[in-house]
Design a protein around this motif. Structure first.
Motif, PDB file in Angstrom:
ATOM      1  N   ASP A  20      -1.713   1.108   9.893  1.00  0.00           N
ATOM      2  CA  ASP A  20      -2.861   0.309  10.360  1.00  0.00           C
ATOM      3  C   ASP A  20      -4.194   0.997  10.049  1.00  0.00           C
ATOM      4  O   ASP A  20      -5.163   0.344   9.655  1.00  0.00           O
ATOM      5  N   ILE A  21      -4.225   2.316  10.240  1.00  0.00           N
ATOM      6  CA  ILE A  21      -5.460   3.064   9.963  1.00  0.00           C
ATOM      7  C   ILE A  21      -5.859   2.868   8.502  1.00  0.00           C
ATOM      8  O   ILE A  21      -7.027   2.568   8.199  1.00  0.00           O
ATOM      9  N   LEU A  22      -4.889   3.009   7.612  1.00  0.00           N
ATOM     10  CA  LEU A  22      -5.187   2.898   6.176  1.00  0.00           C
ATOM     11  C   LEU A  22      -5.659   1.484   5.839  1.00  0.00           C
ATOM     12  O   LEU A  22      -6.641   1.295   5.112  1.00  0.00           O
ATOM     13  N   ARG A  23      -4.962   0.476   6.384  1.00  0.00           N
ATOM     14  CA  ARG A  23      -5.336  -0.917   6.093  1.00  0.00           C
ATOM     15  C   ARG A  23      -6.731  -1.239   6.630  1.00  0.00           C
ATOM     16  O   ARG A  23      -7.539  -1.896   5.979  1.00  0.00           O
ATOM     17  N   MET A  24      -7.013  -0.769   7.859  1.00  0.00           N
ATOM     18  CA  MET A  24      -8.322  -1.043   8.484  1.00  0.00           C
ATOM     19  C   MET A  24      -9.465  -0.454   7.671  1.00  0.00           C
ATOM     20  O   MET A  24     -10.467  -1.114   7.408  1.00  0.00           O
ATOM     21  N   ILE A  25      -9.298   0.803   7.291  1.00  0.00           N
ATOM     22  CA  ILE A  25     -10.395   1.483   6.592  1.00  0.00           C
ATOM     23  C   ILE A  25     -10.576   0.893   5.197  1.00  0.00           C
ATOM     24  O   ILE A  25     -11.704   0.708   4.735  1.00  0.00           O
ATOM     25  N   GLU A  90      -4.492  -8.231  15.173  1.00  0.00           N
ATOM     26  CA  GLU A  90      -5.211  -8.866  14.054  1.00  0.00           C
ATOM     27  C   GLU A  90      -6.677  -8.437  14.023  1.00  0.00           C
ATOM     28  O   GLU A  90      -7.316  -8.401  12.975  1.00  0.00           O
ATOM     29  N   GLU A  91      -7.219  -8.136  15.217  1.00  0.00           N
ATOM     30  CA  GLU A  91      -8.633  -7.776  15.311  1.00  0.00           C
ATOM     31  C   GLU A  91      -8.947  -6.480  14.564  1.00  0.00           C
ATOM     32  O   GLU A  91     -10.108  -6.219  14.211  1.00  0.00           O
ATOM     33  N   LEU A  92      -7.908  -5.676  14.311  1.00  0.00           N
ATOM     34  CA  LEU A  92      -8.137  -4.381  13.650  1.00  0.00           C
ATOM     35  C   LEU A  92      -8.855  -4.543  12.313  1.00  0.00           C
ATOM     36  O   LEU A  92      -9.665  -3.707  11.925  1.00  0.00           O
ATOM     37  N   LEU A  93      -8.566  -5.649  11.623  1.00  0.00           N
ATOM     38  CA  LEU A  93      -9.164  -5.818  10.289  1.00  0.00           C
ATOM     39  C   LEU A  93     -10.637  -6.245  10.350  1.00  0.00           C
ATOM     40  O   LEU A  93     -11.281  -6.401   9.312  1.00  0.00           O
TER      41      LEU A  93
END
Lengths: 273, 324
Positions: A20-25, A90-93
């Motif tokens: 998730d960290i990688l996708r978000m950033i 979903e909000e992470l993005l």
């Protein structure tokens, strides 16, 4: 047996949080992957095991308090909070986008569960001191946790806070140093030497626990030991690897504050361990 | 309200703060006091003597003290932090901005030793930029009371409101120009003297000087309105606009740098709403130095006489508006 499965669950969570960290950033196009990845076990071990909290009731009065003093690793905190149930995954993005609650650095109450705004380094431990002093004054049972970066402890205010926590014997305060030995300009020891790091804390009247910060069993055990120490604050000096889990990011200062592009994200996810 | 100059009582604003925190400590158990080794001077010691368990010493470490106060506020306490204005507003500005004001935390700051009248300690200890740097931070409430009574009332008032607040006052005894019953409301300017020819807008010690200046001009048949703008933020825009419309000329007076302080705040309103000629009395882009308060106030032009001179420059013999 059940202890094993508990640790396995935490380890699995660490892997998902790293993804998730990688996708978000990558989606945000900016952010801090290196220090986010190094602190995953520290955060997962806290939020999914030892922190007393109610994600559905973020302002539960008796919750333990967590302060992310190294505010630039907000993506790691957001990912952990989303999985804990504070807000939809979903909000992470939406990270770092206009109108998002997920600010580039944590902003108080956005989303609920973020205790206080942080991002200007060196201030979180002092906030923790204030919380711990207040809890002692009022007889509150909760504990306060503060996560610091190792580069961050070059800030003089950290040592003002350390001195006052020792002075007030704040055994309800637990600091964690994400000791990954890297900062933006390079090795911490080249930029401004921090070793002997543990000795510095001992000299300020802290109980020090040194662990492998990627061994989730050691992380959880350290939180338990910290909770058992009386008349002293405890600091967990967690030896970690900046960029942990993504081979091409590990120990690379260049990945302190750079987002992976689409190809790099794909590569990172395929190599993630 | 108008007091003849010779009969005024002189008292310490610091004592007004000290008396207020003792009252607050008695009525509200959430009130705690933090000190950075200046507790006797700031009167934080008065609180400590009454409520030792609610006084916290933080040593000579203002940055930590401000953020610790933020933590206490997060836990539901009402922390009062006291130190000298230079250290509070300067040394810990980032802590006030980012930890306290960005999170809108209920921390109350008392900045003592504001202004050139700090005297012999010299430039290092004379807070002359504190209002400017506190005024620009969102969520902040900033009060510059004029005397003992107003400092006491301002301290009580900021304790009642929610959010970050900074009360600024000086070291020396200043003329008492209000009394126990004078109204005080945060954000609402106090008209201390009516007049239609010109308006003096002042805060802190300079309120007494503005009143003196008005007396001098009254002898010449000029009626000056005197507005005590004790709350610098949020500013009472209506009082300023009314003064501009009704008197056509404004002189501001403050014990602070001319840049960024009361005069600048008033000018920001005036130029955008109802432009009228203005003069500003304050510190002319300079550091202070050692000397007696009287010597320094005179040398740097923060006196009733300077307000009169500025007023005359805005008024010609017929009382018409001078050209700007």
């Amino acid at each position: 047996m059940s202890e094993m499965s508990e640790l396995e669950k935490l380890q699995r969570m660490c892997r998902v949080v790293r993804e998730d960290i990688l996708r978000m950033i990558a989606a945000a196009g900016s952010g801090h992957p290196g220090g986010s990845l190094s602190a995953v076990e520290i955060l997962v071990g806290l939020y999914f095991s030892r922190l007393r909290h109610r994600p559905a009731e973020p302002d539960w009065a008796e919750r333990d308090r967590f302060i992310l003093s190294k505010g630039h690793i907000a993506p790691a905190l957001y990912a952990v909070m989303a999985h804990a149930g504070y807000f939809p995954r979903e909000e992470l993005l939406t990270l770092r986008k206009l109108g998002s609650r997920l600010q580039g650095h944590p902003a108080k109450g956005r989303p609920p569960g973020i205790e206080v705004s942080t991002g200007s380094l060196g201030q979180g431990l002092s906030i923790g001191v204030g919380l711990a002093v207040a809890a002692k004054l009022c007889g509150y049972p909760w504990r306060t946790y503060v996560l610091m970066g190792d580069g961050e402890i070059q800030e003089g205010q950290i040592w003002e806070a350390a001195m006052s926590a020792g002075h007030y014997r704040l055994d309800n305060l637990c600091g964690i140093v994400d000791r990954n030995y890297m900062q933006i300009d390079g090795s911490t020891e080249d930029v401004m030497m921090l070793d002997p790091c543990a000795d510095k804390w001992r000299a300020f009247n802290w109980h020090v626990i040194e662990i492998d910060g990627h061994d989730i069993a050691q992380v959880v055990a350290a939180y338990d030991e910290a909770a058992s120490v009386k008349n002293k604050p405890t600091v967990i000096v967690a030896r970690t690897i900046k960029g942990k889990g993504v081979p091409f990011m590990e120990n690379k200062a260049a990945w302190h504050g750079k987002a992976p592009n689409a190809q790099e994200l794909e590569l990172a996810l395929s190599q993630l361990y | 309200m108008q007091t003849s100059t010779g009969k005024r009582e002189w008292r310490l604003c610091r004592d007004g703060f000290g008396d207020a925190i003792i009252e607050l400590g008695k009525t509200d158990r959430r009130v705690v006091m933090l000190g950075a080794d200046l507790s006797e001077s700031t009167r934080a010691l008065w609180f400590k003597e009454k409520y030792p368990e609610r006084f916290f010493s933080f040593g000579i470490a203002e940055q930590n003290m401000l953020c610790a106060a933020a933590g206490m506020a997060l836990a539901g306490l009402i922390p009062f932090v006291s130190s000298y204005g230079v250290f509070l507003s300067g040394r810990a500005w980032d802590q006030i901005r980012t930890t306290i004001c960005y999170s809108n935390l209920n921390v109350k700051m008392a900045g003592a030793h504001g202004g050139i009248s700090v005297g012999p300690d010299g430039a290092t200890h004379q807070a002359l930029e504190d209002c400017a740097v506190m005024r620009v931070v969102p969520n902040m409430t900033l009060v510059v009371p004029c005397d003992y009574h107003e400092t006491r009332k301002a301290t009580l008032a900021v304790a009642k409101m929610y959010g970050p607040a900074y009360v600024r006052y000086g070291r020396e005894k200043v003329p008492v120009v209000t009394n126990e019953d004078t109204p005080f409301e945060l954000g609402k300017a106090l008209v201390m003297r009516q007049g239609g020819d010109i308006t003096f807008i002042a805060n802190g010690y300079m309120v007494s000087q503005a009143l003196d200046a008005a007396e001098i001009l009254a002898g010449e048949g000029i009626e000056a309105r005197v507005i005590n703008m004790h709350t610098l933020k949020p500013l009472d825009r209506e009082a300023i606009i009314r003064a501009a419309k009704e008197t056509g000329r404004i002189v501001t007076a403050e014990e602070h740098q001319l840049a960024g302080g009361l005069g600048a705040a008033v000018a920001e309103v005036v130029v955008q709403t109802y432009p009228v000629p203005m003069r500003m009395i304050g510190m002319p882009d300079s550091f202070g130095e050692s000397g007696t308060p009287e010597e320094l106030l005179t040398k740097y032009g923060m006196t009733a006489e300077k307000i009169v001179t500025a007023a005359r420059s805005l008024l010609n013999k017929n009382g018409e508006t001078a050209t700007v």
